[in-house]
Design a protein around this motif. Sequence first.
Motif, PDB file in Angstrom:
ATOM      1  N   TYR A 163       0.860  -1.175   0.000  1.00 18.17           N
ATOM      2  CA  TYR A 163       0.000   0.000   0.000  1.00 18.17           C
ATOM      3  C   TYR A 163       0.907   1.239   0.000  1.00 18.17           C
ATOM      4  N   ALA A 164       0.444   2.289  -0.652  1.00 18.91           N
ATOM      5  CA  ALA A 164       1.302   3.448  -0.865  1.00 18.91           C
ATOM      6  C   ALA A 164       1.808   4.052   0.441  1.00 18.91           C
ATOM      7  N   ASP A 165       0.956   4.088   1.466  1.00 12.40           N
ATOM      8  CA  ASP A 165       1.399   4.647   2.743  1.00 12.40           C
ATOM      9  C   ASP A 165       2.463   3.771   3.393  1.00 12.40           C
ATOM     10  N   ALA A 166       2.310   2.447   3.275  1.00 13.29           N
ATOM     11  CA  ALA A 166       3.327   1.540   3.809  1.00 13.29           C
ATOM     12  C   ALA A 166       4.631   1.655   3.024  1.00 13.29           C
ATOM     13  N   CYS A 167       4.507   1.877   1.725  1.00 14.16           N
ATOM     14  CA  CYS A 167       5.688   2.057   0.885  1.00 14.16           C
ATOM     15  C   CYS A 167       6.475   3.291   1.323  1.00 14.16           C
ATOM     16  N   LEU A 168       5.769   4.377   1.586  1.00 18.72           N
ATOM     17  CA  LEU A 168       6.433   5.600   2.039  1.00 18.72           C
ATOM     18  C   LEU A 168       7.120   5.381   3.383  1.00 18.72           C
ATOM     19  N   PHE A 169       6.465   4.646   4.262  1.00 16.80           N
ATOM     20  CA  PHE A 169       7.058   4.357   5.569  1.00 16.80           C
ATOM     21  C   PHE A 169       8.358   3.571   5.397  1.00 16.80           C
TER      22      PHE A 169
ATOM     23  N   PHE B 250      14.776  -1.241  -1.695  1.00 16.85           N
ATOM     24  CA  PHE B 250      14.034  -1.039  -2.936  1.00 16.85           C
ATOM     25  C   PHE B 250      14.952  -1.050  -4.156  1.00 16.85           C
ATOM     26  N   ASP B 251      14.393  -1.504  -5.257  1.00 15.75           N
ATOM     27  CA  ASP B 251      15.081  -1.450  -6.551  1.00 15.75           C
ATOM     28  C   ASP B 251      14.310  -0.533  -7.498  1.00 15.75           C
ATOM     29  N   VAL B 252      13.146  -0.985  -7.979  1.00 11.64           N
ATOM     30  CA  VAL B 252      12.266  -0.166  -8.811  1.00 11.64           C
ATOM     31  C   VAL B 252      10.902  -0.085  -8.130  1.00 11.64           C
ATOM     32  N   ILE B 253      10.427   1.117  -7.904  1.00  8.57           N
ATOM     33  CA  ILE B 253       9.087   1.336  -7.364  1.00  8.57           C
ATOM     34  C   ILE B 253       8.218   1.879  -8.486  1.00  8.57           C
ATOM     35  N   VAL B 254       7.053   1.283  -8.705  1.00 10.49           N
ATOM     36  CA  VAL B 254       6.136   1.752  -9.738  1.00 10.49           C
ATOM     37  C   VAL B 254       4.808   2.119  -9.083  1.00 10.49           C
ATOM     38  N   ALA B 255       4.250   3.255  -9.514  1.00  4.98           N
ATOM     39  CA  ALA B 255       3.003   3.723  -8.908  1.00  4.98           C
ATOM     40  C   ALA B 255       2.256   4.603  -9.893  1.00  4.98           C
ATOM     41  N   ASP B 256       0.996   4.862  -9.577  1.00  6.99           N
ATOM     42  CA  ASP B 256       0.187   5.715 -10.444  1.00  6.99           C
ATOM     43  C   ASP B 256       0.657   7.167 -10.329  1.00  6.99           C
TER      44      ASP B 256
END
Length: 370
Positions: free
Chosen positions: A227-233, A242-248
């Motif tokens: 989830y985007a909030d968990a990703c930011l955390f 992390f290697d590649v992060i993809v998101a809208d």
Amino acid sequence: MTSDPFRLLCLPGDGIGPEVTQAALAVLEAVAPALDRPIDITHELAGGACYEVHGVFLRNETAQQAHEVDAILFGAEGGVGWDNLDIPGGPTARSSLSRLRKELDLFANIRPVRSWPLAIAQTPFRPEVVAEADLLVVRENTSGIYFGEPRGIFDREGEARAIDTQSYTRAEIDRCAHMAFALADKRKGKVTSADKANVMESGVLWRERLEAVHKEYWAHVTLEHLYADACLFDLVCHPGRFDVIVADNLFGDLISDCAAAISGSLGLLPSASLGPLKADGRRAALFEPVHGSAPDIAGRGIANPIAAILSVAMMLQLSFQRSDLAAKIENSVERVLSGTRITPDLGGDASTLDVADNIVADIDGWMSTL
């Protein structure tokens, strides 16, 4: 060299844009003898600079040129006099950059983020947290909530209501997924997809399509969902995972700016926005530093030019297919950053021109051995 030139449209824009673009072009000129074709550069106005002269942020003639060139080098846009103008038509009418992204279908925004030894002291992180950080953020760039319809502020029975529409198609998600997987395949082989599938229908489709594309085409690349909030955390706690992060478009915007803190300065962060492959194997491409126009320091000659210079390195890698030269420029940047002549954002007192000249001098050194 071939007789067919590489056509580059240069849009310096506003604020510090012209200053850092000049530095980036000096680097491009320094490596030009190693390229297999000449470079034909056209300069045009964009952003507030264009609005002051022509009453629009991007002329139709310039937009047409953008369709015809091999790449665009963009400086920065915006300023106090233009950011809050009441102009109808959504982001494409109020921003030259948004118009170029939409009209050229620059669907994938790629932002590399890494730690630089000297700049670690400028970050809010403990050195051991960010020392191994080296990642890419791939942001879907032409759809989602920034471009969805309907949008606007409406009066409903005396009550103001603002509406923005988050909308994605299968094809829009799939092509962004392919870009992320292809990039990860050449790196550490891991994609983290960030969404809000727990509360957003667009997130449900996003996650479904990432799974489908992964299973059919890229099963050898690791895929995880956050989830985007968990990703930011996790990004601020454990950036090295992390290697590649993809998101809208929305979450990619937030994640890429948060990741910027890892490098220590926005002045160190380049980016590329890429369109789909054409029949001739080329793709529309726009390269720009991540930072804004910084009007508070514009004209003072102290802006950090490295993000713009690294954007040229990305151009060499992605549009010229010269990863070797791109890597050499990055090495030159790292050597200059290890010295004492750095700009104020990194704790030094060097000017934009000082830093650019030092990088060009380093490049001239290894260019003489090629």
